[in-house]
Design a protein around this motif. Sequence first.
Motif, PDB file in Angstrom:
ATOM      1  N   GLY A 166       0.796  -1.212   0.000  1.00 19.65           N
ATOM      2  CA  GLY A 166       0.000   0.000   0.000  1.00 19.65           C
ATOM      3  C   GLY A 166       0.829   1.262   0.000  1.00 19.65           C
ATOM      4  O   GLY A 166       2.055   1.247  -0.108  1.00 19.65           O
ATOM      5  N   ILE A 167       0.140   2.380   0.137  1.00 21.40           N
ATOM      6  CA  ILE A 167       0.778   3.698   0.188  1.00 21.40           C
ATOM      7  C   ILE A 167       0.154   4.479   1.336  1.00 21.40           C
ATOM      8  O   ILE A 167      -0.911   4.100   1.870  1.00 21.40           O
ATOM      9  CB  ILE A 167       0.628   4.470  -1.130  1.00 21.40           C
ATOM     10  N   GLY A 168       0.780   5.594   1.715  1.00 21.98           N
ATOM     11  CA  GLY A 168       0.244   6.385   2.819  1.00 21.98           C
ATOM     12  C   GLY A 168       0.718   7.817   2.777  1.00 21.98           C
ATOM     13  O   GLY A 168       1.579   8.186   1.972  1.00 21.98           O
ATOM     14  N   ILE A 169       0.154   8.630   3.645  1.00 21.41           N
ATOM     15  CA  ILE A 169       0.610  10.008   3.846  1.00 21.41           C
ATOM     16  C   ILE A 169       0.889  10.206   5.326  1.00 21.41           C
ATOM     17  O   ILE A 169       0.171   9.675   6.185  1.00 21.41           O
ATOM     18  CB  ILE A 169      -0.424  11.049   3.360  1.00 21.41           C
ATOM     19  N   PRO A 170       1.941  10.955   5.681  1.00 22.57           N
ATOM     20  CA  PRO A 170       2.244  11.190   7.093  1.00 22.57           C
ATOM     21  C   PRO A 170       1.324  12.259   7.680  1.00 22.57           C
ATOM     22  O   PRO A 170       1.036  13.265   7.036  1.00 22.57           O
ATOM     23  CB  PRO A 170       3.691  11.669   7.059  1.00 22.57           C
ATOM     24  N   LEU A 171       0.890  12.030   8.898  1.00 16.05           N
ATOM     25  CA  LEU A 171       0.071  13.012   9.609  1.00 16.05           C
ATOM     26  C   LEU A 171       0.824  13.635  10.782  1.00 16.05           C
ATOM     27  O   LEU A 171       0.658  14.825  11.055  1.00 16.05           O
ATOM     28  CB  LEU A 171      -1.218  12.360  10.121  1.00 16.05           C
ATOM     29  N   ALA A 172       1.641  12.835  11.474  1.00 14.98           N
ATOM     30  CA  ALA A 172       2.365  13.373  12.635  1.00 14.98           C
ATOM     31  C   ALA A 172       3.495  12.438  13.019  1.00 14.98           C
ATOM     32  O   ALA A 172       3.461  11.234  12.741  1.00 14.98           O
ATOM     33  CB  ALA A 172       1.422  13.568  13.820  1.00 14.98           C
ATOM     34  N   ARG A 173       4.505  13.001  13.679  1.00 18.52           N
ATOM     35  CA  ARG A 173       5.576  12.226  14.310  1.00 18.52           C
ATOM     36  C   ARG A 173       5.330  12.234  15.806  1.00 18.52           C
ATOM     37  O   ARG A 173       5.245  13.312  16.430  1.00 18.52           O
ATOM     38  CB  ARG A 173       6.936  12.814  13.995  1.00 18.52           C
ATOM     39  N   ALA A 174       5.226  11.058  16.388  1.00 23.13           N
ATOM     40  CA  ALA A 174       5.059  10.933  17.835  1.00 23.13           C
ATOM     41  C   ALA A 174       6.363  10.393  18.403  1.00 23.13           C
ATOM     42  O   ALA A 174       6.643   9.193  18.293  1.00 23.13           O
ATOM     43  CB  ALA A 174       3.897  10.012  18.166  1.00 23.13           C
ATOM     44  N   GLN A 175       7.181  11.263  18.972  1.00 23.63           N
ATOM     45  CA  GLN A 175       8.431  10.807  19.585  1.00 23.63           C
ATOM     46  C   GLN A 175       8.121  10.361  21.008  1.00 23.63           C
ATOM     47  O   GLN A 175       7.690  11.154  21.854  1.00 23.63           O
ATOM     48  CB  GLN A 175       9.477  11.909  19.587  1.00 23.63           C
ATOM     49  N   VAL A 176       8.335   9.084  21.256  1.00 23.19           N
ATOM     50  CA  VAL A 176       7.989   8.492  22.549  1.00 23.19           C
ATOM     51  C   VAL A 176       9.246   8.421  23.412  1.00 23.19           C
ATOM     52  O   VAL A 176      10.247   7.798  23.016  1.00 23.19           O
ATOM     53  CB  VAL A 176       7.396   7.081  22.353  1.00 23.19           C
ATOM     54  N   SER A 177       9.210   9.042  24.575  1.00 23.16           N
ATOM     55  CA  SER A 177      10.357   9.049  25.478  1.00 23.16           C
ATOM     56  C   SER A 177      10.377   7.761  26.310  1.00 23.16           C
ATOM     57  O   SER A 177       9.423   6.981  26.320  1.00 23.16           O
ATOM     58  CB  SER A 177      10.295  10.259  26.411  1.00 23.16           C
ATOM     59  N   THR A 178      11.478   7.551  27.009  1.00 20.84           N
ATOM     60  CA  THR A 178      11.603   6.368  27.862  1.00 20.84           C
ATOM     61  C   THR A 178      10.655   6.416  29.056  1.00 20.84           C
ATOM     62  O   THR A 178      10.407   5.406  29.699  1.00 20.84           O
ATOM     63  CB  THR A 178      13.043   6.218  28.360  1.00 20.84           C
ATOM     64  N   THR A 179      10.114   7.594  29.327  1.00 15.35           N
ATOM     65  CA  THR A 179       9.146   7.725  30.428  1.00 15.35           C
ATOM     66  C   THR A 179       7.706   7.694  29.930  1.00 15.35           C
ATOM     67  O   THR A 179       6.772   7.930  30.694  1.00 15.35           O
ATOM     68  CB  THR A 179       9.395   9.029  31.208  1.00 15.35           C
ATOM     69  N   GLY A 180       7.532   7.450  28.628  1.00 12.08           N
ATOM     70  CA  GLY A 180       6.179   7.320  28.092  1.00 12.08           C
ATOM     71  C   GLY A 180       5.500   8.631  27.775  1.00 12.08           C
ATOM     72  O   GLY A 180       4.272   8.711  27.773  1.00 12.08           O
ATOM     73  N   VAL A 181       6.301   9.660  27.484  1.00 10.04           N
ATOM     74  CA  VAL A 181       5.745  10.962  27.118  1.00 10.04           C
ATOM     75  C   VAL A 181       5.896  11.155  25.616  1.00 10.04           C
ATOM     76  O   VAL A 181       6.976  10.931  25.063  1.00 10.04           O
ATOM     77  CB  VAL A 181       6.448  12.105  27.877  1.00 10.04           C
ATOM     78  N   ILE A 182       4.828  11.582  24.952  1.00 10.30           N
ATOM     79  CA  ILE A 182       4.861  11.823  23.511  1.00 10.30           C
ATOM     80  C   ILE A 182       5.164  13.292  23.233  1.00 10.30           C
ATOM     81  O   ILE A 182       4.507  14.185  23.771  1.00 10.30           O
ATOM     82  CB  ILE A 182       3.519  11.443  22.852  1.00 10.30           C
ATOM     83  N   THR A 183       6.173  13.527  22.394  1.00 12.33           N
ATOM     84  CA  THR A 183       6.402  14.849  21.832  1.00 12.33           C
ATOM     85  C   THR A 183       5.905  14.803  20.396  1.00 12.33           C
ATOM     86  O   THR A 183       6.447  14.060  19.572  1.00 12.33           O
ATOM     87  CB  THR A 183       7.892  15.231  21.869  1.00 12.33           C
ATOM     88  N   LEU A 184       4.879  15.587  20.107  1.00 12.85           N
ATOM     89  CA  LEU A 184       4.183  15.491  18.828  1.00 12.85           C
ATOM     90  C   LEU A 184       4.659  16.560  17.850  1.00 12.85           C
ATOM     91  O   LEU A 184       4.751  17.737  18.202  1.00 12.85           O
ATOM     92  CB  LEU A 184       2.677  15.631  19.052  1.00 12.85           C
ATOM     93  N   THR A 185       4.974  16.150  16.639  1.00  9.59           N
ATOM     94  CA  THR A 185       5.282  17.068  15.548  1.00  9.59           C
ATOM     95  C   THR A 185       4.334  16.763  14.402  1.00  9.59           C
ATOM     96  O   THR A 185       4.359  15.652  13.861  1.00  9.59           O
ATOM     97  CB  THR A 185       6.735  16.908  15.057  1.00  9.59           C
ATOM     98  N   ARG A 186       3.512  17.717  14.017  1.00  9.93           N
ATOM     99  CA  ARG A 186       2.548  17.472  12.942  1.00  9.93           C
ATOM    100  C   ARG A 186       3.258  17.592  11.594  1.00  9.93           C
ATOM    101  O   ARG A 186       4.046  18.508  11.369  1.00  9.93           O
ATOM    102  CB  ARG A 186       1.375  18.438  13.045  1.00  9.93           C
ATOM    103  N   LEU A 187       2.931  16.676  10.691  1.00 14.50           N
ATOM    104  CA  LEU A 187       3.615  16.570   9.406  1.00 14.50           C
ATOM    105  C   LEU A 187       2.668  16.730   8.226  1.00 14.50           C
ATOM    106  O   LEU A 187       3.061  16.493   7.082  1.00 14.50           O
ATOM    107  CB  LEU A 187       4.309  15.202   9.298  1.00 14.50           C
ATOM    108  N   ARG A 188       1.450  17.143   8.480  1.00 12.63           N
ATOM    109  CA  ARG A 188       0.458  17.194   7.404  1.00 12.63           C
ATOM    110  C   ARG A 188       0.882  18.134   6.281  1.00 12.63           C
ATOM    111  O   ARG A 188       1.393  19.221   6.510  1.00 12.63           O
ATOM    112  CB  ARG A 188      -0.890  17.678   7.952  1.00 12.63           C
TER     113      ARG A 188
END
Length: 376
Positions: A166-188
């Motif tokens: 298949g194919i896709g489009i990126p919507l966001a980058r979710a960087q997951v830390s070792t403590t379980g915190v997401i740093t979100l970067t939107r890529l739309r």
Amino acid sequence: MPTNAAATGFWTAMPSGSRVNNARQGRALLQAIYANNDATPLNGVRSGVVVTTGLTVMSDLLVQVTAGLTMSVAPGIGIAHRSGQGPYQGWLLSSASITCDAAPVSSARNDIVVMRWYDSSQGDTSPTGDPCRIEIITGTPGAGDPVTWNSLGVITSFPASAPGGGIGIPLARAQVSTTGVITLTRLRKSVGIPGATRVLLEGDSDSSGRVGDQRYNPATDVYEVKSSDGTWQKIRYGADVGGEWRDARTTPALAATGPTKLQFATVATPPYGLTFNGTDTWTVQSDGVYNVLCQLRSTAAVNGGIAMGATTYADATHIIPFNAFTAGTDYGVSGPAKLTAGQQFCFWFYNNGSATTINNALRNARANIWKQQAAA
């Protein structure tokens, strides 16, 4: 007789007895709606999110962290071009909730949220049978993104951990830390419609487009048009760039035989698109040609005048040269000035006579600065 050629087909053209159009005909119809991003017609539809909502935040397929490792994806429509097949259109009719894998142990991990299409006629296999899905492509701790996308904004291959093709489009980058915190970067990225203004989203950084295309940046409230030389030119601002200032002090001094930096601490018209330090110095935020006026009246006649210059006085750094008056009490300087983003400037009175003061009791000294046009 001329030599002719057959075209490929047309919408609603159906063999005798058939009641439906095929999928490729449908995608050809979409190609008439969405802008191409390739020099060859029909070869590469600009892919991403169809923007239908929002003022400063466009909410179509917007990814947000809701709690811990869980995110929500807002409803919306996405477009992805597949080589030789045209654009696939997918939609999410109601918000979706998705959750990342458990937090990594040793170092942060980049996960990519995507809208993904599976076309069984092309050999794709959806893990759930759904032809369009919102998925998290899990990355490797300490590494970069697990997928990349081409110049159209399309993901054409996926890692072994996310099989099915298949194919896709990126919507966001979710960087997951070792403590379980997401740093979100939107890529739309946003798709384009011929003849319409395209709203730029967080992932839009391309310079492509055809002559006459228009785009809008909600972050800076600027419209641009694609010119014949291949560059984007600003054509309108959401508010007038500039402002008006006054000097409300009673009788501020004008030093003898030398320069005095003028002060304009009172705001007569609230500024937009210019930064002011509250006393005497402006900082330009966007390139352009500005109309400038600075005036004052002195309490005694002296030989002197006003210049627009840098923050340190020097003839060589004048932006608008010194405008001299002989034995005058009214002084002014005006004209166009080509300024660049980050440039700082102020106004100077140069006195060739005895010390005097500004007669603000009669008429406040003023500075007017208005952007006339974008830089050429």
